[in-house]
Design a protein around this motif. Structure first.
Motif, mmCIF file in Angstrom:
data_model
loop_
_atom_site.group_PDB
_atom_site.id
_atom_site.type_symbol
_atom_site.label_atom_id
_atom_site.label_comp_id
_atom_site.label_asym_id
_atom_site.label_seq_id
_atom_site.Cartn_x
_atom_site.Cartn_y
_atom_site.Cartn_z
ATOM 1 N N PRO A 52 -37.011 68.005 -54.024
ATOM 2 C CA PRO A 52 -36.839 68.191 -55.460
ATOM 3 C C PRO A 52 -36.000 69.441 -55.725
ATOM 4 O O PRO A 52 -36.189 70.458 -55.064
ATOM 5 C CB PRO A 52 -38.270 68.381 -55.981
ATOM 6 N N TYR A 106 -34.334 71.979 -58.791
ATOM 7 C CA TYR A 106 -34.142 72.375 -60.179
ATOM 8 C C TYR A 106 -33.286 73.638 -60.175
ATOM 9 O O TYR A 106 -33.745 74.685 -59.720
ATOM 10 C CB TYR A 106 -35.491 72.619 -60.842
ATOM 11 N N GLU A 109 -30.695 74.461 -58.279
ATOM 12 C CA GLU A 109 -30.656 74.962 -56.896
ATOM 13 C C GLU A 109 -29.253 74.964 -56.312
ATOM 14 O O GLU A 109 -29.079 74.832 -55.101
ATOM 15 C CB GLU A 109 -31.586 74.118 -56.004
ATOM 16 N N ASP A 138 -33.992 67.500 -60.777
ATOM 17 C CA ASP A 138 -34.992 67.481 -61.844
ATOM 18 C C ASP A 138 -34.405 68.056 -63.140
ATOM 19 O O ASP A 138 -34.874 69.066 -63.643
ATOM 20 C CB ASP A 138 -36.208 68.298 -61.377
ATOM 21 N N ALA A 197 -36.390 72.824 -51.874
ATOM 22 C CA ALA A 197 -34.961 73.000 -51.620
ATOM 23 C C ALA A 197 -34.636 74.388 -51.070
ATOM 24 O O ALA A 197 -33.604 74.591 -50.457
ATOM 25 C CB ALA A 197 -34.184 72.777 -52.918
ATOM 26 N N ASP A 198 -35.524 75.348 -51.273
ATOM 27 C CA ASP A 198 -35.127 76.747 -51.084
ATOM 28 C C ASP A 198 -35.269 77.283 -49.661
ATOM 29 O O ASP A 198 -35.122 78.468 -49.437
ATOM 30 C CB ASP A 198 -35.929 77.633 -52.040
ATOM 31 N N GLN A 257 -37.743 77.874 -47.848
ATOM 32 C CA GLN A 257 -38.873 78.756 -47.547
ATOM 33 C C GLN A 257 -39.742 78.138 -46.462
ATOM 34 O O GLN A 257 -40.367 78.836 -45.686
ATOM 35 C CB GLN A 257 -39.716 78.997 -48.798
ATOM 36 N N SER A 313 -37.086 82.007 -57.865
ATOM 37 C CA SER A 313 -38.218 81.100 -57.957
ATOM 38 C C SER A 313 -38.208 80.350 -59.280
ATOM 39 O O SER A 313 -37.935 80.927 -60.330
ATOM 40 C CB SER A 313 -39.524 81.873 -57.815
ATOM 41 N N LYS A 314 -38.495 79.045 -59.212
ATOM 42 C CA LYS A 314 -38.579 78.250 -60.437
ATOM 43 C C LYS A 314 -40.019 78.193 -60.934
ATOM 44 O O LYS A 314 -40.360 77.437 -61.813
ATOM 45 C CB LYS A 314 -38.048 76.832 -60.173
HETATM 46 N N1 UDP Z 1 -38.641 72.472 -58.886
HETATM 47 C C1 UDP Z 1 -38.410 71.277 -59.587
HETATM 48 N N2 UDP Z 1 -38.657 71.246 -60.937
HETATM 49 C C2 UDP Z 1 -39.149 72.328 -61.627
HETATM 50 C C3 UDP Z 1 -39.419 73.520 -60.892
HETATM 51 C C4 UDP Z 1 -39.161 73.556 -59.535
HETATM 52 O O1 UDP Z 1 -37.975 70.285 -59.011
HETATM 53 O O2 UDP Z 1 -39.334 72.219 -62.832
HETATM 54 C C5 UDP Z 1 -38.373 72.515 -57.436
HETATM 55 C C6 UDP Z 1 -37.485 73.645 -56.962
HETATM 56 O O3 UDP Z 1 -36.128 73.324 -57.058
HETATM 57 C C7 UDP Z 1 -37.926 73.837 -55.519
HETATM 58 C C8 UDP Z 1 -39.399 73.469 -55.573
HETATM 59 O O4 UDP Z 1 -39.598 72.736 -56.776
HETATM 60 O O5 UDP Z 1 -37.272 72.955 -54.639
HETATM 61 C C9 UDP Z 1 -40.323 74.683 -55.538
HETATM 62 O O6 UDP Z 1 -39.927 75.640 -56.482
HETATM 63 P P1 UDP Z 1 -39.789 77.181 -56.139
HETATM 64 O O7 UDP Z 1 -39.277 77.340 -54.749
HETATM 65 O O8 UDP Z 1 -38.966 77.820 -57.202
HETATM 66 O O9 UDP Z 1 -41.303 77.657 -56.243
HETATM 67 P P2 UDP Z 1 -41.993 78.837 -55.380
HETATM 68 O O10 UDP Z 1 -41.672 78.576 -53.933
HETATM 69 O O11 UDP Z 1 -41.413 80.096 -55.870
HETATM 70 O O12 UDP Z 1 -43.463 78.677 -55.678
#
Ligand code: UDP
Ligand code: MG
Length: 321
Positions: A8, A10, A12, A43, A97-98, A100, A206-207
């Motif tokens: 997913p 968003y 990115e 998304d 996607a990020d 991590q 972060s999203k």
């Molecule tokens: N993402 C999405 N829709 C949203 C928010 C996040 O598809 O409304 C995706 C985002 O692109 C990423 C994943 O969800 O691939 C996790 O988000 P993020 O890494 O920002 O969260 P964190 O790791 O900081 O908790």
């Protein structure tokens, strides 16, 4: 074995090139599979994510794209991808996607799947790269979920492999309030875990800002447990017991002719009871709201465009069912 990796996305655009490189590299060198594809679910991004997915798909035959018509949220976007992949693959891996999560453990997930595992969780070995606050709040969240009777895998987010039959079973869950990591746990089948070290986000930010994170935690709790409602009732009962004592005390004070200096106790109990009643209403409102959004049965997401789809039916066909 055919595998599809669902990602997913968003906003990115900063990471997708690198993500594609690393995933393809892993798939081409390590993965014990006959065919592999990467499905990017856009998304409703507002930056250049979708055109970039188009470019990547033109460059690499393995890459496919699904564009949602609006920002449906991480869990819904993931669901859209799982639904698309369910009938096209023997195993589906979901990953953020990020970068991590460690792409390098995917081959091990696939080997476990080939050996008969239906669900393989990617579990973080440590939270060293998180801020102290995120570590603490995440810990609190998992503890709370456990206390509430919901079974969640500690330190597992949405990095996991699911076999086709597990994904298909998941697709039979009709609920709109999605908390996938809890729902997958309910499926049963043969499950196992692989451990990895979580990295910093490769690029972009972060999203999940604090507000979204709290909302997600609250959703997780209320869609998996009705115990908060019971706690409220117990709290109410406790207050009634206290009130009984107060009544006895007040009557005794009245009889003894010492009733006037009651200002403090009245003020304190007024605020305390007012506050607890409002809290209780809020918790009940949260559940009523959940019921409301469930009965509306709105589609979880709307597909706007597909790149690299084949002749099999589109993702939205099942979604409306
Ligand atoms: N993402 C999405 N829709 C949203 C928010 C996040 O598809 O409304 C995706 C985002 O692109 C990423 C994943 O969800 O691939 C996790 O988000 P993020 O890494 O920002 O969260 P964190 O790791 O900081 O908790
Ligand atoms: Mg992330």
């Amino acid at each position: 074995m055919k595998v599809i990796i669902v990602v997913p996305c968003y906003n990115e655009e900063a990471v997708l090139r690198e993500t594609t490189e690393r995933l393809l590299d892993m798939l081409r060198t390590d993965a014990p599979v006959a065919s592999a594809r990467i499905l990017y679910v856009d998304d409703g991004s507002r930056d250049g994510t979708w055109p970039l997915i188009g470019q990547l798909a033109a460059l690499h035959p393995e890459v496919a794209g699904l564009k949602l018509a609006h920002n449906a949220g991480h869990q819904n976007a993931l669901w859209a991808g799982l639904e698309w992949a369910a009938l096209r693959a023997d195993a589906v891996v979901s990953i953020d996607a990020d970068l991590q999560d460690d792409v390098g453990v995917i081959p091990e997930m696939l080997r476990r799947c080939a050996a008969g595992c239906d669900i393989v969780y990617g579990v973080r070995r440590s939270r060293a790269t998180d801020t102290a606050f995120k570590r603490w709040s995440a810990q609190l969240f998992y503890k709370l979920m456990r206390a509430l009777g919901a079974d969640v895998v500690y330190n597992h987010a949405d990095f996991r492999l699911m076999s086709r039959r597990a994904v298909c079973a998941l697709m039979d869950f009709p609920e709109r309030n999605l908390f996938l990591r809890g729902m997958v746990r309910l499926l049963g089948f043969r499950q196992s875990e692989v451990y990895y070290d979580r990295h910093e986000r490769f690029a972009g930010e972060s999203k999940y800002p604090l507000r979204k994170m709290l909302g997600f935690a609250l959703d997780g709790i209320t869609s998996f447990s009705v115990r908060p409602l019971r706690w409220i009732m117990l709290l109410g009962l406790a207050f009634m017991l206290v009130a009984l004592g107060v009544i006895v005390y007040a009557l005794a004070a009245y009889a003894a002719g010492k009733a006037l200096p009651g200002w403090t106790s009245i003020l304190v109990s007024l605020w305390f009871i007012g506050g607890s009643v409002l809290t209780a209403l809020g918790v009940i409102g949260e559940y009523v709201g959940k019921v409301y959004s469930e009965v509306k049965r709105r589609p979880r997401y709307v597909v706007e465009q597909v790149i690299g789809g084949d002749s099999a039916s589109g993702a939205s066909d099942r979604a409306r069912g």
